[in-house]
Design an enzyme around this catalytic site. Sequence first.
Site, PDB file in Angstrom:
ATOM      1  N   ASP A  49     -10.735   5.629 -11.312  1.00  0.00           N
ATOM      2  CA  ASP A  49      -9.989   5.237 -10.119  1.00  0.00           C
ATOM      3  C   ASP A  49     -10.612   5.787  -8.836  1.00  0.00           C
ATOM      4  OD1 ASP A  49      -7.985   4.040  -8.674  1.00  0.00           O
ATOM      5  OD2 ASP A  49      -6.454   5.531  -9.126  1.00  0.00           O
ATOM      6  N   GLU A 100       0.517   0.713 -14.750  1.00  0.00           N
ATOM      7  CA  GLU A 100       1.298   1.680 -13.973  1.00  0.00           C
ATOM      8  C   GLU A 100       2.715   1.187 -13.725  1.00  0.00           C
ATOM      9  OE1 GLU A 100      -1.288   2.263 -10.576  1.00  0.00           O
ATOM     10  OE2 GLU A 100      -2.371   3.841 -11.613  1.00  0.00           O
ATOM     11  N   GLU A 108      -8.594   7.000  -0.223  1.00  0.00           N
ATOM     12  CA  GLU A 108      -7.491   7.554  -1.013  1.00  0.00           C
ATOM     13  C   GLU A 108      -7.800   8.927  -1.621  1.00  0.00           C
ATOM     14  OE1 GLU A 108      -6.257   4.990  -4.201  1.00  0.00           O
ATOM     15  OE2 GLU A 108      -4.910   6.497  -5.044  1.00  0.00           O
TER      16      GLU A 108
END
Length: 839
Positions: free
Chosen positions: A377, A298, A405
């Site tokens: 993820d 990333e 998240e």
Amino acid sequence: MLSLSFFLTFGLVAAETGINAWLRYAPLPSAMSHPTLPASIVALNTSANSPVDTAGLELQKGISSIFGKNLTIASHSSTSASIVVGTVSEYASAYGQSPKTPQLENDGFWLNTTGPSVQILGQNERGALYGAFEYLSMLAQGNFSKVAYASNPAAPVRWVNQWDNLDGSIERGYGGNSIFFTNGLVVNTTDRVSQYARLLASIGINGVVVNNVNANSSLLSPTNVAGLGRLADAFRPYGVQVGISLDFASPTEGLVYGNLSSYDPLDAGVISWWQNVTDTIYRTVPDFAGYLVKADSEGQPGPLTDNRTLADGANLFANALKPHGGILMFRAFVYNDMINETDWKADRANAAVQFFSGLDGKFADNVIIQIKYGPIDFQIREPTSPLFAYLQNTSTAIELEVTQEYLGQQCHLVYLPPLWKTVLDFDLRKNHQPSLVRDIITGKRFNRPLGGSAAVVNVGLNDTWLGSHLSMSNLYAYGRLAWNWAEDPEAILEDWTRLTFSPDPTVIQTITNLSMSSWPAYENYSGNLGIQTLTDILYTHFGPNPASQDGNGWGQWTRADGKTIGMDRTVSNGTGFSGQYPQEIMEMYENITTTPDNLVLWFHHVNYTHQLHSGETVIQHFYNAHYAGAETAQTFPTQWEGLQGKIDAERYNETLFRLTYQAGHSIVWRDAITRFYHNLSGIADSQSRVTHHPWRIEAESMKLEGYMPYTVSPFETASNNTAIVTSSNSTMGTASAVLTFPNGTYDVGVNFYDLLGGQSKFNLNINNDFVGQWTADNVETGRLGHAPSVYLDGHSATRVTFRNVTIKKGDRLEITGTPDGIEPAPLDYVVFLPKGVVD
Ligand SMILES: *[C@@H]1O[C@H](CO)[C@@H](O)[C@H](O)[C@H]1NC(C)=O
Ligand SMILES: *[C@@H]1O[C@H](CO)[C@@H](O)[C@H](O)[C@H]1NC(C)=O
Ligand SMILES: *[C@@H]1O[C@H](CO)[C@@H](O)[C@H](O)[C@H]1NC(C)=O
Ligand SMILES: *[C@@H]1O[C@H](CO)[C@@H](O)[C@H](O)[C@H]1NC(C)=O
Ligand SMILES: *[C@@H]1O[C@H](CO)[C@@H](O)[C@H](O)[C@H]1NC(C)=O
Ligand SMILES: *[C@@H]1O[C@H](CO)[C@@H](O)[C@H](O)[C@H]1NC(C)=O
Ligand SMILES: *[C@@H]1O[C@H](CO)[C@@H](O)[C@H](O)[C@H]1NC(C)=O
Ligand SMILES: *[C@@H]1O[C@H](CO)[C@@H](O)[C@H](O)[C@H]1NC(C)=O
Ligand SMILES: *[C@@H]1O[C@H](CO)[C@@H](O)[C@H](O)[C@H]1NC(C)=O
Ligand SMILES: *[C@@H]1O[C@H](CO)[C@@H](O)[C@H](O)[C@H]1NC(C)=O
Ligand SMILES: *[C@@H]1O[C@H](CO)[C@@H](O)[C@H](O)[C@H]1NC(C)=O
Ligand SMILES: *[C@@H]1O[C@H](CO)[C@@H](O)[C@H](O)[C@H]1NC(C)=O
């Protein structure tokens, strides 16, 4: 068993902020018969601020709070009955005889309450502290049983990660700003750090990485290294070691100690640069835990830039840490974030095994590969990462997320251990042998010396730590499981509830019901059948946005079109991901007949009309699950209301507010997902619920003055695709309608949008009688800490409900909205809910 009259002695408890979490040491009711406690504490041969010193003080504090009894603390052996806490070896020298304990492992402890004296003996000082917390946990729960047992941790690495930035913000943090950093510097005042250390120690956590994996090299400056020393000083009395995340390119950034021309891990200058930095840190923090590195991921730099392997990159740091005994945690979260969905075989899920291919056994022995539970993820459900089976000659740890998240950001109650257990209890059948993930990460399966777990926690300055009282069960359970992965999530929850709220059976039963049904409910109203959470992956990761899951370079895809959905990850016709598993698992997932329904869309691309093992079609399962999940969430606030008066008003109110929000937002989720796929597939809901809302009045079809219709994007996050907004940002609007519902008493819900950047006010009247008012300020006030949105969408969509409103046919409903800032008092619809109806 405790008698009923015992509980009647509970009065209304004083307001609590949540800061003490499960370490409140609430007084036990006087009616309860107490054991005769020893009159003193012996903390063997302590030095100030050592874990045994901490243990003595904690025992004193806890017992004083629970029983109102002040014990003295001595540091040398005593012949009178006492609570003796210390290491096994200190006990042997103080009492002139070795205690009859079984062999203890590192950090393990022995707890013996059978005799007049209580023995709390650690293999090391940290173990003694863990034993003291265990004993206090028993006492605080009114458990006075006579026990004598040894307890050893499942693995040596039981860490938490914090994604705190030096400016004080926290990436994916929902409980306020950092307790570690502000304005680019480590904080000077470490009270909250000590309090966090205490919470962590009480659940057996022994390491904390204090800064974001997307790291900033200015943490290595002399000022901040001195600051790390302050943090370590605050954690040390609790046996928690401090580590940091590193920016791989630090040597070239010129922020500290010169400016090299490369960060090549095999370059001699780079090697000595890192050795120097590492030596410097150890001079300030002699018990420094080690580094965590996110490389080549990333946008983060890494060894691949210089055509070196990930092992070269990891070993660079491992070698620098080795002389000091430090550990290098290297994240397996490495993938190309610019892949193209037009390539049927492209698959981000393949990345970890591909990137680590050929590297097993090439890592230094103080390297641990930190692997997220699933291959993508932290989604609502993922299959186990196949990398756990691939690495046999390398130590591994599992990475979990306590911070929610993708799972509601603490604004939704989601008790996570049942999700974690789907992976930790999964048998990968490596070489056709039992190969549970929990036995792999603890080093047992492949005889590895190191291993364990790390959870991303992201507590903040909020008194609640995570933003929500109930979400703290996830942190508590993480520690309990990291100590013993075989523990039952429901039993852990009961202990947590007793300690955090009350031993009242109603409280325990209600919180257990809520929590144990929360993950299934959230999965039901978000993403089903292994399709992933279906949240907005490009923006906030909070509310629904299924379209964001396709056409992006990140590779979090669903491949949904008008007829079909799901990722074909088979070897036979798809991305080949299933082939990364050991043979027995590969065969199970390769074949749709043996793939469990809950992962069918993870592994297979099917028609919406594909029939599941359950007998439902895929599309009808989506509809049914979403309606069922939202219906379950509607019961959360009402279940909670049964606890009024049984817990303090402050935590009662804050929790009721969140559960009410969740009930409303679950409807937003339900409608968005079902309408999105209804629109895409053109297939009707066999029960005719989707798009059919008999109890709603759309705002756009009301009589509008100073309001105008607004087409919402994505369309599925507004009922009938349309909301209303005030015609200007400074003048009030009014929306009115004549009610045609039968006379009766209803709960009246209003769906509006709460944007960041404005605090609009609303007022609801019926026949000019005031019903209710509210302000769209949940985001600005921090009452909800989720990632905010500046748009009308699935993140900002919110429901407010007014109970028991009596109306007659022909009554006139009127809502006035006063815009504020960028927020034009947006309204979606009003719903009149007869008792028991969810719409
Ligand atoms: C408990 O006793 C110790 C010393 O015996 C004393 O320092 C402390 O202040 C006492 N605490 C309370 C709450 O009485
Ligand atoms: C437990 O502690 C008592 C002292 O209170 C001691 O007499 C006894 O031997 C201990 N039990 C074991 C199994 O070590
Ligand atoms: C900590 O104190 C020092 C010395 O007073 C000051 O220079 C520094 O700005 C303070 N740091 C923070 C984060 O407040
Ligand atoms: C080594 O670290 C020290 C700080 O401890 C720093 O002053 C020095 O410049 C560094 N040396 C090199 C060669 O980077
Ligand atoms: C890495 O390898 C690629 C392809 O072989 C080459 O183009 C590039 O120049 C190399 N980079 C370095 C830093 O050696
Ligand atoms: C993906 O590939 C297709 C077909 O080759 C191409 O048209 C498209 O521009 C590519 N998309 C991206 C984001 O590169
Ligand atoms: C096989 O893969 C192709 C793409 O290469 C896809 O279009 C087709 O639907 C797949 N067949 C099946 C049966 O899934
Ligand atoms: C798929 O599994 C079913 C049930 O075990 C079995 O009958 C079938 O032969 C399998 N298909 C393939 C292609 O292996
Ligand atoms: C979808 O259904 C069509 C017939 O309607 C069939 O030809 C096709 O094979 C099915 N696709 C899959 C992936 O099952
Ligand atoms: C809890 O909420 C009720 C009603 O909303 C309010 O009357 C009460 O004062 C609140 N109590 C606390 C402690 O916030
Ligand atoms: C839905 O919106 C359209 C215009 O966008 C409007 O004509 C229609 O009346 C609305 N439907 C309902 C049920 O309000
Ligand atoms: C902490 O959280 C509570 C409840 O969610 C909220 O009302 C409050 O504003 C927050 N406070 C801070 C300082 O973040």
